[in-house]
Design a protein around this motif. Structure first.
Motif, PDB file in Angstrom:
ATOM      1  N   VAL A 141      17.299  -9.324  18.688  1.00 47.47           N
ATOM      2  CA  VAL A 141      17.201  -7.895  18.411  1.00 47.47           C
ATOM      3  C   VAL A 141      18.503  -7.149  18.698  1.00 47.47           C
ATOM      4  N   PHE A 142      19.189  -7.517  19.793  1.00 48.84           N
ATOM      5  CA  PHE A 142      20.334  -6.725  20.233  1.00 48.84           C
ATOM      6  C   PHE A 142      21.694  -7.409  20.093  1.00 48.84           C
ATOM      7  N   TYR A 143      21.727  -8.736  20.218  1.00 49.01           N
ATOM      8  CA  TYR A 143      23.007  -9.409  20.442  1.00 49.01           C
ATOM      9  C   TYR A 143      23.251 -10.613  19.529  1.00 49.01           C
ATOM     10  N   HIS A 144      22.718 -10.624  18.326  1.00 49.07           N
ATOM     11  CA  HIS A 144      22.733 -11.865  17.546  1.00 49.07           C
ATOM     12  C   HIS A 144      24.128 -12.342  17.178  1.00 49.07           C
ATOM     13  N   ASP A 145      25.112 -11.438  17.153  1.00 52.91           N
ATOM     14  CA  ASP A 145      26.473 -11.825  16.785  1.00 52.91           C
ATOM     15  C   ASP A 145      27.422 -11.813  17.990  1.00 52.91           C
ATOM     16  N   CYS A 146      26.863 -11.802  19.196  1.00 55.27           N
ATOM     17  CA  CYS A 146      27.675 -11.723  20.412  1.00 55.27           C
ATOM     18  C   CYS A 146      27.921 -13.122  20.986  1.00 55.27           C
ATOM     19  N   PRO A 147      29.070 -13.341  21.624  1.00 56.59           N
ATOM     20  CA  PRO A 147      29.323 -14.637  22.267  1.00 56.59           C
ATOM     21  C   PRO A 147      28.279 -14.934  23.345  1.00 56.59           C
ATOM     22  N   ASP A 148      28.040 -16.211  23.578  1.00 53.74           N
ATOM     23  CA  ASP A 148      27.025 -16.618  24.547  1.00 53.74           C
ATOM     24  C   ASP A 148      27.269 -16.020  25.925  1.00 53.74           C
ATOM     25  N   ASP A 149      28.524 -15.999  26.349  1.00 52.22           N
ATOM     26  CA  ASP A 149      28.801 -15.476  27.689  1.00 52.22           C
ATOM     27  C   ASP A 149      28.551 -13.978  27.763  1.00 52.22           C
ATOM     28  N   ALA A 150      28.775 -13.265  26.667  1.00 53.72           N
ATOM     29  CA  ALA A 150      28.505 -11.832  26.646  1.00 53.72           C
ATOM     30  C   ALA A 150      27.003 -11.567  26.674  1.00 53.72           C
ATOM     31  N   VAL A 151      26.231 -12.397  25.980  1.00 58.52           N
ATOM     32  CA  VAL A 151      24.772 -12.250  26.012  1.00 58.52           C
ATOM     33  C   VAL A 151      24.253 -12.475  27.426  1.00 58.52           C
ATOM     34  N   GLN A 152      24.738 -13.511  28.089  1.00 58.25           N
ATOM     35  CA  GLN A 152      24.299 -13.768  29.458  1.00 58.25           C
ATOM     36  C   GLN A 152      24.717 -12.646  30.393  1.00 58.25           C
ATOM     37  N   TYR A 153      25.924 -12.133  30.203  1.00 52.61           N
ATOM     38  CA  TYR A 153      26.418 -11.000  30.977  1.00 52.61           C
ATOM     39  C   TYR A 153      25.446  -9.824  30.867  1.00 52.61           C
ATOM     40  N   ASP A 205      28.947  15.147   7.557  1.00 49.78           N
ATOM     41  CA  ASP A 205      30.083  15.109   6.641  1.00 49.78           C
ATOM     42  C   ASP A 205      30.356  13.645   6.290  1.00 49.78           C
ATOM     43  N   PRO A 206      30.329  13.275   5.013  1.00 47.67           N
ATOM     44  CA  PRO A 206      30.526  11.863   4.644  1.00 47.67           C
ATOM     45  C   PRO A 206      31.827  11.268   5.174  1.00 47.67           C
ATOM     46  N   ASP A 207      32.844  12.110   5.365  1.00 48.09           N
ATOM     47  CA  ASP A 207      34.113  11.610   5.879  1.00 48.09           C
ATOM     48  C   ASP A 207      34.028  11.199   7.345  1.00 48.09           C
ATOM     49  N   THR A 208      32.928  11.564   8.012  1.00 46.81           N
ATOM     50  CA  THR A 208      32.772  11.237   9.432  1.00 46.81           C
ATOM     51  C   THR A 208      31.715  10.153   9.664  1.00 46.81           C
ATOM     52  N   VAL A 209      31.251   9.540   8.586  1.00 48.82           N
ATOM     53  CA  VAL A 209      30.278   8.443   8.698  1.00 48.82           C
ATOM     54  C   VAL A 209      30.980   7.146   8.315  1.00 48.82           C
ATOM     55  N   VAL A 210      31.014   6.206   9.251  1.00 49.83           N
ATOM     56  CA  VAL A 210      31.703   4.937   9.016  1.00 49.83           C
ATOM     57  C   VAL A 210      30.742   3.786   9.286  1.00 49.83           C
ATOM     58  N   HIS A 211      31.128   2.593   8.892  1.00 48.10           N
ATOM     59  CA  HIS A 211      30.248   1.440   8.980  1.00 48.10           C
ATOM     60  C   HIS A 211      30.949   0.288   9.688  1.00 48.10           C
ATOM     61  N   MET A 212      30.188  -0.421  10.499  1.00 49.15           N
ATOM     62  CA  MET A 212      30.656  -1.664  11.094  1.00 49.15           C
ATOM     63  C   MET A 212      29.643  -2.756  10.766  1.00 49.15           C
ATOM     64  N   GLN A 213      30.137  -3.918  10.383  1.00 51.27           N
ATOM     65  CA  GLN A 213      29.254  -5.023  10.017  1.00 51.27           C
ATOM     66  C   GLN A 213      28.927  -5.821  11.281  1.00 51.27           C
ATOM     67  N   THR A 214      28.120  -5.199  12.140  1.00 47.33           N
ATOM     68  CA  THR A 214      27.789  -5.811  13.429  1.00 47.33           C
ATOM     69  C   THR A 214      26.310  -5.623  13.747  1.00 47.33           C
ATOM     70  N   SER A 215      25.917  -6.258  14.835  1.00 43.08           N
ATOM     71  CA  SER A 215      24.598  -6.073  15.418  1.00 43.08           C
ATOM     72  C   SER A 215      24.514  -4.706  16.094  1.00 43.08           C
ATOM     73  N   HIS A 216      23.472  -4.526  16.895  1.00 39.71           N
ATOM     74  CA  HIS A 216      23.258  -3.293  17.654  1.00 39.71           C
ATOM     75  C   HIS A 216      24.266  -3.150  18.790  1.00 39.71           C
ATOM     76  N   SER A 217      25.069  -4.183  19.063  1.00 46.22           N
ATOM     77  CA  SER A 217      25.927  -4.190  20.247  1.00 46.22           C
ATOM     78  C   SER A 217      27.388  -4.497  19.909  1.00 46.22           C
ATOM     79  N   PRO A 218      28.040  -3.652  19.113  1.00 44.39           N
ATOM     80  CA  PRO A 218      29.436  -3.929  18.763  1.00 44.39           C
ATOM     81  C   PRO A 218      30.377  -3.889  19.958  1.00 44.39           C
ATOM     82  N   PHE A 219      29.945  -3.247  21.048  1.00 45.74           N
ATOM     83  CA  PHE A 219      30.791  -3.222  22.258  1.00 45.74           C
ATOM     84  C   PHE A 219      30.938  -4.599  22.873  1.00 45.74           C
ATOM     85  N   LEU A 220      30.037  -5.530  22.530  1.00 41.98           N
ATOM     86  CA  LEU A 220      30.152  -6.913  22.982  1.00 41.98           C
ATOM     87  C   LEU A 220      30.577  -7.858  21.870  1.00 41.98           C
ATOM     88  N   SER A 221      30.188  -7.577  20.631  1.00 44.78           N
ATOM     89  CA  SER A 221      30.491  -8.501  19.537  1.00 44.78           C
ATOM     90  C   SER A 221      31.850  -8.229  18.892  1.00 44.78           C
TER      91      SER A 221
END
Length: 236
Positions: A141-153, A205-221
């Motif tokens: 649900v939260f960390y599918h693209d995160c490294p194993d050590d980050a998930v354990q962290y 404002d559309p100019d202030t909406v951006v996209h990242m191709q990540t899970s719910h946790s880009p701070f780890l992935s």
């Protein structure tokens, strides 16, 4: 250079931003992360936590105009903080976060989504005051693209989440409307449906909406990518 405050989501703490602090600092920003009440190292009892207590903790962390980033459920307290006192908030950035609709609680917002993939990962406490994340569903649900050590962290640090702040309805006024907003949509999010994120950001404002191709946790992935994205939104 901008002053940036990072605000975590449900069951997390300031610890979740550990890999973003350095890259944002390297980009020239002054950046901090806080524990909301009852999260991380904050000792506030779960039963004492309210949405306004969250919002006041955010305002108390601000000394000058600051870009405030809220992840997931933090969309509610950062919005409430701006409505209480916008004077020290330069911009709100919603990171795959809930954007309040009038007279809706966060629980109401979650139910307005076309699907609720997060529910299988949540377990309510016996006393009904909080919920926790089921570790067996956390990665999916939260960390599918995160490294194993980050998930354990993360699993080692997750805490119970008070329900009352998420069950509190709010309607935001002119103070909130005066603050610039941006949205970072995570297109592979397994917790907050990406299509609902698009709905919540539809009037930005559309100019202030951006996209990242990540899970719910880009701070780890993808912390470096997240830092660059925040930096782009912080730069006029």
């Amino acid at each position: 250079m901008a002053d940036i405050l990072l605000v975590h989501g449900s069951c997390h703490g300031a610890w979740c931003w550990r890999d973003v602090l350095g890259p944002l600092t390297d980009l020239g920003h002054h950046v901090r992360a806080i524990d909301l009440p009852s999260h991380g190292e904050d000792p506030t009892p779960l039963g004492d936590v309210t949405l306004d207590l969250y919002a006041r903790a955010i305002l108390d962390a601000l000394t000058r105009p600051t870009l405030v980033v809220g992840h997931s459920m933090a969309g509610y307290p950062i919005s409430r903080a701006a409505d209480l006192d916008p004077s020290r908030i330069a911009r709100l950035i919603y990171l795959c976060a809930y954007v309040p609709w009038p007279d809706h609680s966060l629980v109401d917002m979650r139910l307005r989504a076309p699907r609720q993939p997060i529910l299988k990962a949540l377990e309510k406490s016996a006393d009904g005051l909080s919920f926790s994340i089921r570790p067996e569903h956390a990665r999916e649900v939260f960390y599918h693209d995160c490294p194993d050590d980050a998930v354990q962290y993360a699993l080692d640090r997750l805490c119970p989440q008070a329900i009352l702040p998420q069950a509190t309805k709010i309607t935001l006024g002119a103070n909130y409307a005066s603050v610039p907003r941006s949205y970072i949509r995570c297109t592979e999010d397994g917790a907050v449906p990406p299509e609902f994120q698009a709905t919540m950001a539809a009037d930005f404002d559309p100019d202030t909406v951006v996209h990242m191709q990540t899970s719910h946790s880009p701070f780890l992935s993808d912390p470096a990518g997240l830092a660059r994205t925040i930096d782009a939104l912080a730069t006029p």
